[in-house]
Scaffold this motif. Structure first.
Motif, PDB file in Angstrom:
ATOM      1  N   LYS A  40       0.817  -1.210   0.000  1.00  0.00           N
ATOM      2  CA  LYS A  40       0.000   0.000   0.000  1.00  0.00           C
ATOM      3  C   LYS A  40       0.853   1.263   0.000  1.00  0.00           C
ATOM      4  N   LYS A  41       1.951   1.231   0.770  1.00  0.00           N
ATOM      5  CA  LYS A  41       2.830   2.395   0.866  1.00  0.00           C
ATOM      6  C   LYS A  41       3.428   2.771  -0.484  1.00  0.00           C
ATOM      7  N   ASP A  42       3.718   1.784  -1.325  1.00  0.00           N
ATOM      8  CA  ASP A  42       4.267   2.056  -2.658  1.00  0.00           C
ATOM      9  C   ASP A  42       3.272   2.854  -3.506  1.00  0.00           C
ATOM     10  N   TYR A  43       2.009   2.488  -3.409  1.00  0.00           N
ATOM     11  CA  TYR A  43       0.982   3.195  -4.174  1.00  0.00           C
ATOM     12  C   TYR A  43       0.763   4.612  -3.642  1.00  0.00           C
ATOM     13  N   LEU A  44       0.893   4.774  -2.337  1.00  0.00           N
ATOM     14  CA  LEU A  44       0.775   6.125  -1.752  1.00  0.00           C
ATOM     15  C   LEU A  44       1.911   7.014  -2.223  1.00  0.00           C
ATOM     16  N   TRP A  45       3.127   6.465  -2.247  1.00  0.00           N
ATOM     17  CA  TRP A  45       4.266   7.228  -2.742  1.00  0.00           C
ATOM     18  C   TRP A  45       4.102   7.554  -4.228  1.00  0.00           C
ATOM     19  N   LEU A  46       3.575   6.601  -4.985  1.00  0.00           N
ATOM     20  CA  LEU A  46       3.338   6.845  -6.410  1.00  0.00           C
ATOM     21  C   LEU A  46       2.369   8.011  -6.599  1.00  0.00           C
ATOM     22  N   CYS A  47       1.314   8.035  -5.802  1.00  0.00           N
ATOM     23  CA  CYS A  47       0.352   9.156  -5.871  1.00  0.00           C
ATOM     24  C   CYS A  47       1.038  10.474  -5.535  1.00  0.00           C
ATOM     25  N   PHE A  48       1.894  10.450  -4.516  1.00  0.00           N
ATOM     26  CA  PHE A  48       2.608  11.668  -4.122  1.00  0.00           C
ATOM     27  C   PHE A  48       3.484  12.182  -5.261  1.00  0.00           C
ATOM     28  N   PHE A  49       4.243  11.285  -5.878  1.00  0.00           N
ATOM     29  CA  PHE A  49       5.140  11.709  -6.953  1.00  0.00           C
ATOM     30  C   PHE A  49       4.363  12.099  -8.213  1.00  0.00           C
ATOM     31  N   GLY A  50       3.188  11.491  -8.417  1.00  0.00           N
ATOM     32  CA  GLY A  50       2.338  11.928  -9.526  1.00  0.00           C
ATOM     33  C   GLY A  50       1.865  13.355  -9.331  1.00  0.00           C
ATOM     34  N   VAL A  51       1.528  13.696  -8.077  1.00  0.00           N
ATOM     35  CA  VAL A  51       1.103  15.065  -7.761  1.00  0.00           C
ATOM     36  C   VAL A  51       2.249  16.056  -7.943  1.00  0.00           C
ATOM     37  N   VAL A  52       3.408  15.715  -7.393  1.00  0.00           N
ATOM     38  CA  VAL A  52       4.552  16.634  -7.422  1.00  0.00           C
ATOM     39  C   VAL A  52       5.180  16.726  -8.808  1.00  0.00           C
ATOM     40  N   GLY A  53       5.456  15.550  -9.396  1.00  0.00           N
ATOM     41  CA  GLY A  53       6.263  15.522 -10.616  1.00  0.00           C
ATOM     42  C   GLY A  53       5.537  15.902 -11.879  1.00  0.00           C
ATOM     43  N   THR A  62      10.107  21.168  -8.592  1.00  0.00           N
ATOM     44  CA  THR A  62       9.181  20.068  -8.311  1.00  0.00           C
ATOM     45  C   THR A  62       9.484  18.861  -9.191  1.00  0.00           C
ATOM     46  N   TYR A  63       9.851  19.106 -10.445  1.00  0.00           N
ATOM     47  CA  TYR A  63      10.191  17.987 -11.329  1.00  0.00           C
ATOM     48  C   TYR A  63      11.477  17.302 -10.859  1.00  0.00           C
ATOM     49  N   ALA A  64      12.461  18.094 -10.429  1.00  0.00           N
ATOM     50  CA  ALA A  64      13.707  17.518  -9.912  1.00  0.00           C
ATOM     51  C   ALA A  64      13.441  16.712  -8.644  1.00  0.00           C
ATOM     52  N   THR A  65      12.523  17.199  -7.801  1.00  0.00           N
ATOM     53  CA  THR A  65      12.144  16.466  -6.589  1.00  0.00           C
ATOM     54  C   THR A  65      11.552  15.116  -6.945  1.00  0.00           C
ATOM     55  N   TYR A  66      10.723  15.108  -7.965  1.00  0.00           N
ATOM     56  CA  TYR A  66      10.132  13.853  -8.453  1.00  0.00           C
ATOM     57  C   TYR A  66      11.221  12.888  -8.919  1.00  0.00           C
ATOM     58  N   LEU A  67      12.193  13.383  -9.675  1.00  0.00           N
ATOM     59  CA  LEU A  67      13.258  12.525 -10.190  1.00  0.00           C
ATOM     60  C   LEU A  67      14.103  11.933  -9.066  1.00  0.00           C
ATOM     61  N   VAL A  68      14.419  12.764  -8.078  1.00  0.00           N
ATOM     62  CA  VAL A  68      15.242  12.301  -6.952  1.00  0.00           C
ATOM     63  C   VAL A  68      14.476  11.298  -6.094  1.00  0.00           C
ATOM     64  N   GLY A  69      13.218  11.629  -5.777  1.00  0.00           N
ATOM     65  CA  GLY A  69      12.458  10.817  -4.839  1.00  0.00           C
ATOM     66  C   GLY A  69      11.913   9.527  -5.402  1.00  0.00           C
ATOM     67  N   SER A  70      11.623   9.500  -6.712  1.00  0.00           N
ATOM     68  CA  SER A  70      10.956   8.333  -7.292  1.00  0.00           C
ATOM     69  C   SER A  70      11.916   7.268  -7.796  1.00  0.00           C
ATOM     70  N   GLY A  71      13.220   7.536  -7.724  1.00  0.00           N
ATOM     71  CA  GLY A  71      14.198   6.605  -8.271  1.00  0.00           C
ATOM     72  C   GLY A  71      14.089   5.199  -7.700  1.00  0.00           C
ATOM     73  N   TRP A  72      13.827   5.079  -6.411  1.00  0.00           N
ATOM     74  CA  TRP A  72      13.738   3.763  -5.777  1.00  0.00           C
ATOM     75  C   TRP A  72      12.419   3.053  -6.087  1.00  0.00           C
ATOM     76  N   LEU A  73      11.408   3.840  -6.494  1.00  0.00           N
ATOM     77  CA  LEU A  73      10.077   3.286  -6.702  1.00  0.00           C
ATOM     78  C   LEU A  73       9.866   2.774  -8.131  1.00  0.00           C
ATOM     79  N   ILE A  74      10.514   3.427  -9.088  1.00  0.00           N
ATOM     80  CA  ILE A  74      10.304   3.091 -10.504  1.00  0.00           C
ATOM     81  C   ILE A  74      10.622   1.625 -10.816  1.00  0.00           C
ATOM     82  N   PRO A  75      11.746   1.058 -10.302  1.00  0.00           N
ATOM     83  CA  PRO A  75      12.018  -0.360 -10.606  1.00  0.00           C
ATOM     84  C   PRO A  75      10.930  -1.314 -10.108  1.00  0.00           C
ATOM     85  N   LYS A  76      10.240  -0.940  -9.047  1.00  0.00           N
ATOM     86  CA  LYS A  76       9.185  -1.809  -8.515  1.00  0.00           C
ATOM     87  C   LYS A  76       8.013  -1.926  -9.482  1.00  0.00           C
TER      88      LYS A  76
END
Length: 300
Positions: A72-85, A171-185
């Motif tokens: 569930k936490k992965d999907y919450l983070w995905l929503c967060f990065f969708g909003v920010v990025g 905000t786009y740079a924040t998305y790139l930095v923060g989502s790096g660990w999530l994208i492979p999942k």
């Protein structure tokens, strides 16, 4: 298998096409503003036209990445990065274009690789080399040169537009930095589709809450521009760029991406009659040189 020379240059051409199409977005948004449409309305049209495409992609790729266990936490983070990025970055960018030239917007937006380095240093404690630090300083010097000359020509509204576009880059740079660990999942394609769907929903909600403009009241040119922005400056180039990076590597693509500001400047001159001064051209070239150094060092 090692990439052949023919495949490499094919990847370069695909990358150039993707970069040029991405760069055309700012020009088309400025054209839409000529028909008295506001930022959230043109952003809404962009999302309305692209939303079905990303839904289709999400469905097609839903079972492609079965190795990773998603919680569930992965999907919450995905929503967060969708909003920010994608939502915030796009909205800030569209608002900024109300106040500044398309060519200046692209130069400021092109700063995001330097912001990625800075965020990595502050939050992830990743070192910045001396060459990278010098390249960052060079890049921001180029922006100051270009920006200050524009202020003398266009007035203080340039500050407002530049601030919004800089927020977009951050905000786009924040998305790139923060989502790096999530994208492979999720996988690159699946993650992008899901994040874009979240962004689309945010724009739909934003429009319904704040806009009093009737969605069906625009001139036909606005709908055409909204469709073209969605297809040819969003969906298609996103896949072209991904394909190019896969074929030629991210460090080689960094060189290709250097044509982005130049192509925007040329397109803006053709379609918007925007002309940069000699000093602004110099500043733009300084920015591109700095970003190329940063990107190539990062790629290595």
């Amino acid at each position: 298998m090692e990439t052949t020379k023919k495949q490499f240059w094919y990847g370069v051409l695909i990358g150039i096409l993707g970069v040029v199409l991405f760069s055309s977005k700012a020009v088309m948004v400025k054209l839409a503003y000529g028909y008295h449409v506001d930022a959230i309305s043109i952003l809404l049209l962009r999302m309305l036209f692209s939303f079905p495409i990303y839904v289709g992609i999400a469905i097609a790729y839903r079972n492609k990445n079965t190795e990773a266990t998603l919680v569930k936490k992965d999907y919450l983070w995905l929503c967060f990065f969708g909003v920010v990025g994608y939502y915030l970055a796009s909205y800030f960018d569209f608002v900024g274009l109300k106040y500044i030239k398309a060519s200046l917007e692209r130069i400021i937006l092109f700063l995001y690789p330097t912001i990625v380095l800075i965020l990595n240093r502050v939050f992830l404690k990743r070192p910045i080399t001396k060459i990278q630090a010098m390249a960052i300083a060079l890049t921001y010097l180029g922006v100051v040169i270009t920006f200050w000359d524009e202020v003398t020509l266009s007035g203080t509204e340039t500050f407002i537009g530049a601030a919004f576009v800089l927020l977009s880059a951050i905000t786009y740079a924040t998305y790139l930095v923060g989502s790096g660990w999530l994208i492979p999942k999720f996988g690159v394609v699946q993650f992008t589709a899901y994040a874009m769907m979240v962004s689309c929903i945010c724009v739909f909600v934003h429009y319904s809450l704040v806009s009093e403009v009737d969605l069906f009241s625009f001139s036909w040119q606005v709908y055409v521009l909204g469709f073209v922005i969605a297809m040819f400056a969003t969906v298609i180039p996103s896949f072209l760029v991904s394909t190019s990076i896969k074929m030629i590597s991210s460090s080689n693509f960094a060189i290709v991406a250097g044509i982005g500001p130049i192509s925007t400047i040329i397109l803006a001159a053709i379609f918007l009659n925007e002309i940069l001064t000699g000093l602004q051209w110099f500043g733009a070239l300084v920015v591109i040189a700095g970003i190329l150094i940063v990107s190539l060092k990062k790629g290595k």
